[in-house]
Design a protein around this motif. Structure first.
Motif, PDB file in Angstrom:
ATOM      1  N   LEU A  45     -31.718  -9.898  12.371  1.00 42.32           N
ATOM      2  CA  LEU A  45     -30.564  -9.001  12.364  1.00 42.32           C
ATOM      3  C   LEU A  45     -29.827  -9.008  13.708  1.00 42.32           C
ATOM      4  CD1 LEU A  45     -32.063  -5.880  10.526  1.00 42.32           C
ATOM      5  CD2 LEU A  45     -30.869  -7.843   9.549  1.00 42.32           C
ATOM      6  N   ARG A  46     -30.116  -9.968  14.549  1.00 44.37           N
ATOM      7  CA  ARG A  46     -29.452 -10.037  15.847  1.00 44.37           C
ATOM      8  C   ARG A  46     -28.045 -10.629  15.701  1.00 44.37           C
ATOM      9  NH1 ARG A  46     -33.702 -13.611  18.986  1.00 44.37           N
ATOM     10  NH2 ARG A  46     -33.447 -14.735  17.011  1.00 44.37           N
ATOM     11  N   TYR A  47     -27.273 -10.429  16.734  1.00 47.31           N
ATOM     12  CA  TYR A  47     -25.945 -11.046  16.861  1.00 47.31           C
ATOM     13  C   TYR A  47     -24.974 -10.572  15.774  1.00 47.31           C
ATOM     14  CZ  TYR A  47     -29.344 -14.051  19.168  1.00 47.31           C
ATOM     15  OH  TYR A  47     -30.407 -14.518  19.912  1.00 47.31           O
ATOM     16  N   GLY A  48     -25.218  -9.426  15.166  1.00 42.28           N
ATOM     17  CA  GLY A  48     -24.285  -8.860  14.214  1.00 42.28           C
ATOM     18  C   GLY A  48     -24.227  -9.541  12.869  1.00 42.28           C
ATOM     19  N   SER A  49     -25.221 -10.329  12.543  1.00 41.03           N
ATOM     20  CA  SER A  49     -25.261 -10.998  11.242  1.00 41.03           C
ATOM     21  C   SER A  49     -26.686 -10.979  10.710  1.00 41.03           C
ATOM     22  CB  SER A  49     -24.769 -12.444  11.372  1.00 41.03           C
ATOM     23  OG  SER A  49     -25.611 -13.173  12.259  1.00 41.03           O
ATOM     24  N   VAL A  50     -26.851 -11.459   9.471  1.00 40.59           N
ATOM     25  CA  VAL A  50     -28.166 -11.498   8.851  1.00 40.59           C
ATOM     26  C   VAL A  50     -28.514 -12.948   8.525  1.00 40.59           C
ATOM     27  CG1 VAL A  50     -29.592 -10.721   6.928  1.00 40.59           C
ATOM     28  CG2 VAL A  50     -27.797  -9.233   7.820  1.00 40.59           C
ATOM     29  N   THR A  66     -41.831   3.660   8.529  1.00 40.46           N
ATOM     30  CA  THR A  66     -41.796   2.411   7.759  1.00 40.46           C
ATOM     31  C   THR A  66     -42.232   1.216   8.594  1.00 40.46           C
ATOM     32  OG1 THR A  66     -39.466   1.970   8.320  1.00 40.46           O
ATOM     33  CG2 THR A  66     -39.907   3.320   6.371  1.00 40.46           C
ATOM     34  N   ILE A  67     -42.536   1.435   9.877  1.00 39.68           N
ATOM     35  CA  ILE A  67     -42.862   0.331  10.792  1.00 39.68           C
ATOM     36  C   ILE A  67     -44.295   0.495  11.284  1.00 39.68           C
ATOM     37  CG2 ILE A  67     -42.223  -0.830  12.940  1.00 39.68           C
ATOM     38  CD1 ILE A  67     -39.434   0.438  12.606  1.00 39.68           C
ATOM     39  N   SER A  68     -45.069  -0.557  11.201  1.00 42.42           N
ATOM     40  CA  SER A  68     -46.450  -0.505  11.683  1.00 42.42           C
ATOM     41  C   SER A  68     -46.558  -0.932  13.152  1.00 42.42           C
ATOM     42  CB  SER A  68     -47.348  -1.400  10.826  1.00 42.42           C
ATOM     43  OG  SER A  68     -46.945  -2.757  10.932  1.00 42.42           O
ATOM     44  N   GLU A  69     -45.623  -1.762  13.609  1.00 45.13           N
ATOM     45  CA  GLU A  69     -45.702  -2.262  14.988  1.00 45.13           C
ATOM     46  C   GLU A  69     -44.325  -2.731  15.439  1.00 45.13           C
ATOM     47  OE1 GLU A  69     -47.775  -5.960  17.498  1.00 45.13           O
ATOM     48  OE2 GLU A  69     -48.577  -5.372  15.527  1.00 45.13           O
ATOM     49  N   ILE A  70     -44.034  -2.491  16.717  1.00 44.67           N
ATOM     50  CA  ILE A  70     -42.827  -3.027  17.347  1.00 44.67           C
ATOM     51  C   ILE A  70     -43.275  -3.908  18.502  1.00 44.67           C
ATOM     52  CG2 ILE A  70     -40.660  -2.484  18.513  1.00 44.67           C
ATOM     53  CD1 ILE A  70     -40.748   0.271  17.202  1.00 44.67           C
ATOM     54  N   HIS A  71     -42.942  -5.188  18.413  1.00 39.38           N
ATOM     55  CA  HIS A  71     -43.360  -6.135  19.443  1.00 39.38           C
ATOM     56  C   HIS A  71     -42.195  -6.444  20.380  1.00 39.38           C
ATOM     57  CE1 HIS A  71     -45.712  -9.344  21.271  1.00 39.38           C
ATOM     58  NE2 HIS A  71     -44.626 -10.119  21.206  1.00 39.38           N
ATOM     59  N   ILE A  72     -42.477  -6.380  21.681  1.00 42.82           N
ATOM     60  CA  ILE A  72     -41.483  -6.730  22.693  1.00 42.82           C
ATOM     61  C   ILE A  72     -41.546  -8.240  22.920  1.00 42.82           C
ATOM     62  CG2 ILE A  72     -40.714  -6.373  25.068  1.00 42.82           C
ATOM     63  CD1 ILE A  72     -40.505  -3.863  23.422  1.00 42.82           C
ATOM     64  N   SER A  73     -40.469  -8.933  22.587  1.00 45.09           N
ATOM     65  CA  SER A  73     -40.398 -10.378  22.782  1.00 45.09           C
ATOM     66  C   SER A  73     -39.522 -10.662  24.003  1.00 45.09           C
ATOM     67  CB  SER A  73     -39.806 -11.052  21.530  1.00 45.09           C
ATOM     68  OG  SER A  73     -39.703 -12.449  21.716  1.00 45.09           O
ATOM     69  N   THR A  74     -40.169 -10.915  25.125  1.00 41.66           N
ATOM     70  CA  THR A  74     -39.451 -11.127  26.383  1.00 41.66           C
ATOM     71  C   THR A  74     -38.761 -12.488  26.387  1.00 41.66           C
ATOM     72  OG1 THR A  74     -41.112  -9.790  27.527  1.00 41.66           O
ATOM     73  CG2 THR A  74     -39.664 -11.140  28.893  1.00 41.66           C
ATOM     74  N   ASP A  85     -36.020  -9.079  23.077  1.00 41.40           N
ATOM     75  CA  ASP A  85     -35.694  -8.748  21.699  1.00 41.40           C
ATOM     76  C   ASP A  85     -36.862  -7.972  21.109  1.00 41.40           C
ATOM     77  OD1 ASP A  85     -33.172  -9.958  21.616  1.00 41.40           O
ATOM     78  OD2 ASP A  85     -34.039 -11.930  21.181  1.00 41.40           O
ATOM     79  N   LEU A  86     -36.647  -7.450  19.914  1.00 44.84           N
ATOM     80  CA  LEU A  86     -37.685  -6.693  19.226  1.00 44.84           C
ATOM     81  C   LEU A  86     -38.081  -7.396  17.937  1.00 44.84           C
ATOM     82  CD1 LEU A  86     -36.094  -3.129  19.539  1.00 44.84           C
ATOM     83  CD2 LEU A  86     -37.842  -4.134  21.022  1.00 44.84           C
ATOM     84  N   ILE A  87     -39.376  -7.418  17.676  1.00 44.56           N
ATOM     85  CA  ILE A  87     -39.890  -7.906  16.404  1.00 44.56           C
ATOM     86  C   ILE A  87     -40.574  -6.744  15.711  1.00 44.56           C
ATOM     87  CG2 ILE A  87     -41.373  -9.575  15.247  1.00 44.56           C
ATOM     88  CD1 ILE A  87     -41.182 -11.366  17.695  1.00 44.56           C
ATOM     89  N   LEU A  94     -36.387  -9.397  13.108  1.00 43.83           N
ATOM     90  CA  LEU A  94     -35.947  -9.587  14.483  1.00 43.83           C
ATOM     91  C   LEU A  94     -34.726  -8.710  14.742  1.00 43.83           C
ATOM     92  CD1 LEU A  94     -37.827 -12.064  14.142  1.00 43.83           C
ATOM     93  CD2 LEU A  94     -36.215 -13.354  15.553  1.00 43.83           C
ATOM     94  N   MET A  95     -34.744  -8.039  15.874  1.00 42.62           N
ATOM     95  CA  MET A  95     -33.661  -7.118  16.216  1.00 42.62           C
ATOM     96  C   MET A  95     -33.445  -7.177  17.720  1.00 42.62           C
ATOM     97  SD  MET A  95     -33.532  -3.063  15.198  1.00 42.62           S
ATOM     98  CE  MET A  95     -33.868  -3.431  13.461  1.00 42.62           C
ATOM     99  N   ASP A  96     -32.182  -7.031  18.157  1.00 35.48           N
ATOM    100  CA  ASP A  96     -31.971  -6.985  19.604  1.00 35.48           C
ATOM    101  C   ASP A  96     -32.350  -5.600  20.114  1.00 35.48           C
ATOM    102  OD1 ASP A  96     -29.833  -5.257  19.099  1.00 35.48           O
ATOM    103  OD2 ASP A  96     -28.378  -6.898  19.048  1.00 35.48           O
ATOM    104  N   ARG A  97     -32.250  -5.415  21.410  1.00 38.03           N
ATOM    105  CA  ARG A  97     -32.746  -4.166  21.996  1.00 38.03           C
ATOM    106  C   ARG A  97     -31.799  -2.989  21.789  1.00 38.03           C
ATOM    107  NH1 ARG A  97     -32.460  -5.357  28.498  1.00 38.03           N
ATOM    108  NH2 ARG A  97     -30.280  -6.001  28.609  1.00 38.03           N
ATOM    109  N   THR A  98     -30.703  -3.204  21.079  1.00 34.09           N
ATOM    110  CA  THR A  98     -29.840  -2.088  20.687  1.00 34.09           C
ATOM    111  C   THR A  98     -30.504  -1.383  19.516  1.00 34.09           C
ATOM    112  OG1 THR A  98     -27.931  -3.409  21.347  1.00 34.09           O
ATOM    113  CG2 THR A  98     -27.492  -1.407  20.104  1.00 34.09           C
TER     114      THR A  98
END
Length: 274
Positions: A262-267, A202-210, A217-219, A230-234
């Motif tokens: 979706l970072r920090y446990g909330s939306v 379902t994902i076309s690309e995962i971007h590493i946001s340093t 983080d991940l985009i 947006l997602m953290d590295r977990t």
């Protein structure tokens, strides 16, 4: 006619017997000698045809574990040919040459007397791919589960692999390993690929946001949505499943949301300006 034997007769009889025994011993000795010579010749012939001649014949090399590469390509890598003999095949050199190949994870080379060599190869299995700009050219690079980067085989497709962008690779060396901070993410990616649910499809690309002060983080860019996530590295199957649920909700309401956090446990959401 007298049946008695004189001393002379007895003596002659004994002499004749001894001569016959000696002649029999000589014949037996000659027979043993001939048998011994024949056994030696047979042994020499057996050694010659089972050991010496085969070891001078072209070596028979067998490969196991090959997936992307063919035996002919392996011959070219080893810089050998089918006329090389078993006796002059250097197994240590062959193992060293193959171990230097970035796409090979491990290799063992075993010479088997009198004429064969068995080479067992474990290829690196790519779990992701990235595109690097090397000397002005875009180079497709594969990544295995331990974070090793290696160039894709010429003509090989990487379209089936998750595409990762933004990796901080300034100077690429074939076979290099990503910094440890990214390896856990790659390992999680490999585990998700083993699941029956095809979340990564379902994902076309995962971007590493340093991040500025370390970490990343991940985009994520979903295939059938213009909304990035947006997602953290977990990174896990649970977080991807949660992402799919949230995207279904966003797509169903048809809003102008372009980013979901979706970072920090909330939306949280970000919408496009009207």
């Amino acid at each position: 006619m007298s049946d008695s034997m004189t001393y002379s007769d007895v003596r002659n009889f004994m002499v004749d017997g001894e001569q016959k025994v000696r002649r029999a011993d000589r014949k037996f000795t000659i027979f043993k000698f001939i048998v011994g010579v024949l056994c030696v010749l047979l042994l020499v012939e057996v050694i010659l045809y089972t050991m010496v001649i085969p070891s001078k014949e072209p070596v028979k090399i067998s490969f196991t574990g090959l997936q992307m590469y063919s035996p002919e390509e392996m011959y070219r890598i080893l810089n050998t040919n089918t006329n090389q003999t078993w006796s002059n095949f250097d197994s240590a050199k062959a193992a060293a040459i193959l171990a230097d190949c970035p796409w090979i994870e491990s290799v063992s080379v075993e010479k088997k007397f009198p004429d064969s060599v068995s080479i067992s190869v474990k290829e690196r299995i790519p779990v992701a791919a990235t595109l690097l700009n090397i000397k002005g050219k875009t180079l497709p690079v594969q990544i295995d589960e331990s974070g090793v980067l290696f160039t894709a085989k010429a003509g090989a497709s990487i379209s089936h692999l998750p595409l990762i962008s933004g990796l901080p690779v300034e100077q690429f060396t074939d076979g290099m390993r990503l910094p440890s901070i990214y390896r856990n993410f790659i390992g999680q990616l490999a585990k998700i690929q083993q699941l029956p649910q095809k979340y990564l499809a379902t994902i076309s690309e995962i971007h590493i946001s340093t991040k500025e002060y370390g970490g990343f983080d991940l985009i994520l860019y979903p295939v059938h949505s213009h909304t990035r996530v947006l997602m953290d590295r977990t990174f896990s199957a649970d977080s991807l499943q949660y992402m799919v649920v949230v995207l279904d909700v966003v797509n169903s309401i048809g809003s102008n949301i372009y980013e979901i956090d979706l970072r920090y446990g909330s939306v949280s959401f970000r919408t496009r300006p009207q």
